[in-house]
Enzyme design. Structure first.
Site, PDB file in Angstrom:
ATOM      1  N   HIS A  21       0.861  -1.184   0.000  1.00 33.22           N
ATOM      2  CA  HIS A  21       0.000   0.000   0.000  1.00 33.22           C
ATOM      3  C   HIS A  21       0.903   1.242   0.000  1.00 33.22           C
ATOM      4  O   HIS A  21       2.127   1.117  -0.017  1.00 33.22           O
ATOM      5  CB  HIS A  21      -0.990  -0.019   1.164  1.00 33.22           C
ATOM      6  CG  HIS A  21      -0.380  -0.098   2.545  1.00 33.22           C
ATOM      7  ND1 HIS A  21       0.562   0.794   3.002  1.00 33.22           N
ATOM      8  CD2 HIS A  21      -0.586  -0.964   3.575  1.00 33.22           C
ATOM      9  CE1 HIS A  21       0.901   0.500   4.243  1.00 33.22           C
ATOM     10  NE2 HIS A  21       0.228  -0.582   4.609  1.00 33.22           N
ATOM     11  N   HIS A  24       3.977   1.550   2.396  1.00 31.55           N
ATOM     12  CA  HIS A  24       5.207   0.867   1.981  1.00 31.55           C
ATOM     13  C   HIS A  24       5.910   1.662   0.882  1.00 31.55           C
ATOM     14  O   HIS A  24       7.129   1.826   0.887  1.00 31.55           O
ATOM     15  CB  HIS A  24       4.892  -0.541   1.458  1.00 31.55           C
ATOM     16  CG  HIS A  24       4.124  -1.385   2.422  1.00 31.55           C
ATOM     17  ND1 HIS A  24       2.922  -1.972   2.110  1.00 31.55           N
ATOM     18  CD2 HIS A  24       4.384  -1.728   3.707  1.00 31.55           C
ATOM     19  CE1 HIS A  24       2.478  -2.649   3.164  1.00 31.55           C
ATOM     20  NE2 HIS A  24       3.343  -2.509   4.140  1.00 31.55           N
ATOM     21  N   CYS A 130       2.771 -11.619  19.292  1.00 34.02           N
ATOM     22  CA  CYS A 130       1.816 -11.100  18.305  1.00 34.02           C
ATOM     23  C   CYS A 130       2.307 -11.509  16.922  1.00 34.02           C
ATOM     24  O   CYS A 130       3.398 -11.099  16.502  1.00 34.02           O
ATOM     25  CB  CYS A 130       1.700  -9.570  18.381  1.00 34.02           C
ATOM     26  SG  CYS A 130       0.735  -8.918  16.977  1.00 34.02           S
ATOM     27  N   CYS A 133       2.761  -8.508  14.453  1.00 34.18           N
ATOM     28  CA  CYS A 133       4.047  -7.804  14.609  1.00 34.18           C
ATOM     29  C   CYS A 133       5.223  -8.769  14.462  1.00 34.18           C
ATOM     30  O   CYS A 133       6.358  -8.322  14.346  1.00 34.18           O
ATOM     31  CB  CYS A 133       4.184  -7.178  15.998  1.00 34.18           C
ATOM     32  SG  CYS A 133       2.982  -5.928  16.408  1.00 34.18           S
ATOM     33  N   CYS A 155      -3.034  -7.012  21.078  1.00 32.94           N
ATOM     34  CA  CYS A 155      -1.954  -6.131  20.595  1.00 32.94           C
ATOM     35  C   CYS A 155      -2.584  -4.820  20.132  1.00 32.94           C
ATOM     36  O   CYS A 155      -3.459  -4.835  19.270  1.00 32.94           O
ATOM     37  CB  CYS A 155      -1.218  -6.806  19.434  1.00 32.94           C
ATOM     38  SG  CYS A 155      -0.175  -5.645  18.523  1.00 32.94           S
ATOM     39  N   HIS A 158      -2.310  -4.254  16.194  1.00 36.23           N
ATOM     40  CA  HIS A 158      -3.118  -5.067  15.279  1.00 36.23           C
ATOM     41  C   HIS A 158      -4.563  -5.253  15.724  1.00 36.23           C
ATOM     42  O   HIS A 158      -5.379  -5.761  14.959  1.00 36.23           O
ATOM     43  CB  HIS A 158      -2.441  -6.423  15.035  1.00 36.23           C
ATOM     44  CG  HIS A 158      -1.218  -6.281  14.176  1.00 36.23           C
ATOM     45  ND1 HIS A 158       0.030  -6.052  14.712  1.00 36.23           N
ATOM     46  CD2 HIS A 158      -1.075  -6.231  12.830  1.00 36.23           C
ATOM     47  CE1 HIS A 158       0.895  -5.903  13.714  1.00 36.23           C
ATOM     48  NE2 HIS A 158       0.258  -6.004  12.585  1.00 36.23           N
ATOM     49  N   LYS A 307      -3.253   5.001  11.496  1.00 40.03           N
ATOM     50  CA  LYS A 307      -2.221   4.446  10.617  1.00 40.03           C
ATOM     51  C   LYS A 307      -2.905   3.660   9.506  1.00 40.03           C
ATOM     52  O   LYS A 307      -3.712   2.775   9.778  1.00 40.03           O
ATOM     53  CB  LYS A 307      -1.312   3.517  11.420  1.00 40.03           C
ATOM     54  CG  LYS A 307      -0.200   2.915  10.585  1.00 40.03           C
ATOM     55  CD  LYS A 307       0.639   1.946  11.411  1.00 40.03           C
ATOM     56  CE  LYS A 307       1.720   1.321  10.532  1.00 40.03           C
ATOM     57  NZ  LYS A 307       2.098  -0.018  10.921  1.00 40.03           N
ATOM     58  N   LYS A 310      -3.758  -2.317   5.517  1.00 38.10           N
ATOM     59  CA  LYS A 310      -4.646  -3.210   4.769  1.00 38.10           C
ATOM     60  C   LYS A 310      -5.613  -3.908   5.722  1.00 38.10           C
ATOM     61  O   LYS A 310      -6.787  -4.080   5.435  1.00 38.10           O
ATOM     62  CB  LYS A 310      -3.807  -4.261   4.032  1.00 38.10           C
ATOM     63  CG  LYS A 310      -3.266  -3.770   2.709  1.00 38.10           C
ATOM     64  CD  LYS A 310      -4.265  -4.074   1.599  1.00 38.10           C
ATOM     65  CE  LYS A 310      -3.891  -3.404   0.308  1.00 38.10           C
ATOM     66  NZ  LYS A 310      -2.979  -4.167  -0.518  1.00 38.10           N
TER      67      LYS A 310
END
Ligand code: MSP
Length: 529
Positions: A21, A24, A130, A133, A155, A158, A307, A310
Site C-alpha cells: 500500500h 510501503h 503477536c 508484529c 496487541c 493489530h 495508521k 490493509k
C-alpha cells in the site's frame, strides 16, 4: 573504500503476506530520493530493498490460501512487490528475498558464530507473541480485549489477541549489550533520528534489556538453526541480517560490497525502529561488526487519523495514485507534503491541490513557457545573455543558495526541507518572468539584447532545476533536459553533479531546444472523484 566516501541506504524488507500500500511505497520513495541525490552528487551509492518471507504470518496466509509459503511468496513478489518498484520509479541496486540461498546461508553462519562465541544459550520462553508484529510482547505492551476478545490480551497495533507461547527456544544474550548500546547512542547522537525517537529508545534501553528468544520450534517456515534442526530462526533475527547478506558478508572471508558500503543508513517506519536501533546493533556488536551508520524512523501515513493499513481496510494501492497523477507526482507529493520523521494525513484533495498548484502551475508551466518563448522569439536556439542586472544577479544567488541549503537538508534526511529549498528557484523564476514580462520586451526591436538576457536566465535556471529535482522527479526532469537541448553540450542528466548545479552559465548559447509537452497535464476531476 571507507564508508563516508560512499552512501548506502536500505528500506525495511517487506512482509509478503499482502500486496503493497502507499505506506510501503512511502518508505521506498524516501530511500530512493536519498539514493538518487547521492548518486547525482557523484558519491558511490548503494540502495537495497527486498522482501521478508519467513515466519508465522506468511505461513498462515499461505495455508489459508491453500498453497505452500514459498509458492505464496513467489507469487506476491512477482505480481506485487517487484512491479511496485516500476510503479513508483525506484532505482534500487539490489532486491533481496530472505528465501534466497545467498541470504539463508549467511543467517546460519552469523548464528553459528554467535553460538560458538557463547552468546547463544537454550532456555524456555513463556509469554506472549503477536503474529501480526512477529514480536514477543511484554504484558505492559498489551491492552485488555473487549467484545469478542474480552478476557484476552490484545496487541494495540493489530487490534487482535496475542498468543500465549511456552516453548524451548534458543536465546541471544542481548542483555549483555545494554551499556554498549547506551554508549553508542551517546557517542553517535545521530545514530537514531529524529530526536524524539532517539529519546524514546534511549529510555527504553535504560530500563534494561532482556535476552532475546531467537528460535521457534512449533512451525518450520524459516531458516534452520544450524546445530539443531528442530528449530527455525526467529523471523526478525533472520530478516535483519538481510542488510549484510545482500552485501555479500560472510565470516572470515573478504566481501567487496560489504567493505565498500557497510555501514548503511536504515530507513524504517517508527514502529520498527526498536528492532533496528536496539536488537540489530546488539547483534552486530556480538559478531564484532560495525553498527549501522544511522537508523531513521519515519512517521506513518494516516487515513482518517489512523495508521493506514490493509488489515483495517484503509489501504490504498500506489497504482491508484500513479494511474491518475503519474509516478513523479506520487514521489513529489509524499516527500514534500510530509516532514520526514513526522506522521502525515493523506487526502486526495490535498494531493490534487498540490499537483495543480505546485507541479502543474508552478514548475510545469514555468518549463513550458520558457521553452515555448525560446522557440517563438529565438527560433529554438538558447540566446546569448547580455549584461546582467540586479534581477539576474538575484536569480543566480537564489540558485547557488538553494544548492547549499538543499544539500545540508539532505544530510539531515530532511527531504521536505530540501525540496522546499529547491522550489525557491521555481518561485523566484516565476516571479522574475512576471516582473520582466519578456512577451512585452519581445515587441520592442530595440530591446533584443534584454529579451535574450531574460530568456537565457530563465533557461539556465531550468537547467539547474532539472539537475536538482531529478532525484524527486526523474521523469519530468529528463523531459526538461531533452527540451533544453542540454544533452549534446553537457552530457546526460545523470552525469550532472548536484554540488556543481549552482555554477552559473553552464547551458551554452546555441543549444537547440525542442518542444516540451506539458510535464504535469491537467487532471480530469472525474478521475479523482
Ligand atoms: N518485515 C518487517 C521489516 C523487516 S526489516 C529487517 C516489516 N514489514 S512490513 O511490511 O510490515 O512493514 C514495512 C514498513 O512499512 C515498516 O517500516 C512500516 O513502518 C511501513 N509502514 C506500514 N504501514 C505504514 C503506514 N501507514 N505509513 C508509513 N509507513 C508504514 O515490518
Amino acid at each position: 573504500m571507507a564508508a563516508g566516501d560512499s552512501f548506502s541506504v536500505t528500506t525495511p524488507i517487506f512482509y509478503v503476506n499482502d500486496a503493497p500500500h502507499i505506506g510501503h511505497a512511502y518508505t521506498e520513495v524516501a530511500a530512493d530520493v536519498l539514493a538518487r541525490w547521492h548518486r547525482q552528487s557523484g558519491v558511490p551509492t548503494w540502495s537495497l530493498t527486498g522482501t521478508d518471507e519467513h515466519g508465522q504470518k506468511i505461513l498462515r496466509t499461505a495455508v489459508a490460501n491453500g498453497v505452500t509459503p514459498k509458492e505464496w511468496a513467489d507469487k506476491l513478489v512477482a505480481d506485487a512487490w517487484i512491479p511496485l518498484l516500476k510503479t513508483i520509479d525506484i532505482a534500487n541496486d539490489d532486491f533481496i528475498r530472505t528465501t534466497e540461498e545467498r541470504h539463508e546461508s549467511v543467517v546460519q553462519q552469523f548464528l553459528q558464530k554467535l553460538y560458538d562465541d557463547g552468546l547463544i544459550y537454550d532456555g524456555e520462553y513463556e509469554g506472549y507473541y503477536c503474529v501480526g508484529c512477529e514480536e514477543y510482547k511484554q504484558q505492559s505492551d498489551l491492552v485488555d480485549g473487549t467484545g469478542e476478545f474480552a478476557g484476552q490480551y490484545v496487541c494495540p497495533i493489530h487490534g487482535r489477541p496475542v498468543e500465549v507461547l511456552k516453548e524451548k527456544n534458543y536465546f541471544f544474550r542481548m542483555s549483555q549489550f545494554q551499556q554498549r548500546l547506551l554508549d553508542l547512542y551517546e557517542s553517535q547522537p545521530d545514530f537514531i533520528q529524529p530526536d524524539s525517537l532517539r529519546n524514546e529508545i534511549v529510555s527504553f534501553v535504560r530500563r534494561g534489556l532482556d535476552d532475546l528468544s531467537i528460535s521457534r520450534q512449533s512451525f518450520d517456515w524459516g531458516v534452520r538453526v544450524p546445530w539443531d534442526d528442530k528449530h527455525v530462526v526467529y523471523v526478525w533475527f533472520d530478516a535483519l541480517i538481510n542488510y549484510i547478506s545482500a552485501l555479500g558478508w560472510r565470516p572470515d572471508a573478504p566481501a567487496e560490497l560489504f567493505d565498500r558500503f557497510w555501514p548503511s543508513n536504515h530507513i524504517v517506519g517508527k514502529d520498527i525502529a526498536r528492532f533496528h536501533a536496539v536488537i540489530w546493533p546488539a547483534m552486530l556488536m556480538a559478531a564484532d561488526l560495525p553498527v549501522p551508520r544511522r537508523v531513521f524512523g519515519h512517521g506513518w501515513l494516516l487515513v482518517g487519523g489512523e495508521k493506514m493499513s490493509k488489515s483495517k481496510l484503509t489501504g490504498i494501492a500506489p497504482s491508484q495514485i500513479t494511474d491518475v497523477f503519474g509516478s513523479d507526482a506520487f514521489r513529489y507529493y509524499f516527500m514534500r507534503a510530509i516532514a520526514f520523521g513526522q506522521d502525515g494525513s493523506f487526502s486526495w484533495e490535498d494531493l490534487a491541490a498540490r499537483y495543480q498548484a505546485e507541479l502543474a502551475n508552478g514548475f510545469g508551466n514555468l518549463a513550458s513557457r520558457v521553452v515555448a518563448m525560446v522557440g517563438r522569439y529565438c527560433d529554438g536556439v538558447v540566446p546569448e545573455a547580455g549584461a546582467a542586472s540586479e534581477a539576474e544577479a538575484g536569480i543566480q544567488r537564489t540558485v547557488a543558495d538553494a544548492v547549499g541549503t538543499a544539500s545540508a537538508a539532505i544530510d539531515r534526511f530532511a527531504i521536505s526541507d530540501s525540496i522546499a529549498a529547491v522550489w525557491s528557484i521555481v518561485d523566484e523564476l516565476n516571479g522574475y518572468l512576471t516582473v520582466q514580462e519578456p512577451w512585452k520586451v519581445a515587441k520592442d526591436d530595440s530591446q533584443t539584447e534584454r529579451l535574450h538576457t531574460i530568456l537565457y536566465t530563465a533557461a539556465e535556471g531550468l537547467r539547474a532545476l532539472a539537475v536538482l529535482l531529478s532525484p524527486v522527479l526523474p521523469q519530468a526532469t529528463q523531459k526538461l533536459w531533452a527540451a533544453l537541448g542540454a544533452e549534446p553540450h553537457l552530457g546526460a542528466l545523470a552525469d550532472q553533479r548536484i554540488p556543481d548545479a549552482g555554477e552559473w552559465g553552464q547551458l551554452p548559447a546555441g543549444a537547440r531546444t525542442q518542444a516540451l509537452e506539458a510535464l504535469f497535464p491537467r487532471i480530469d476531476h472525474e478521475a479523482t472523484a
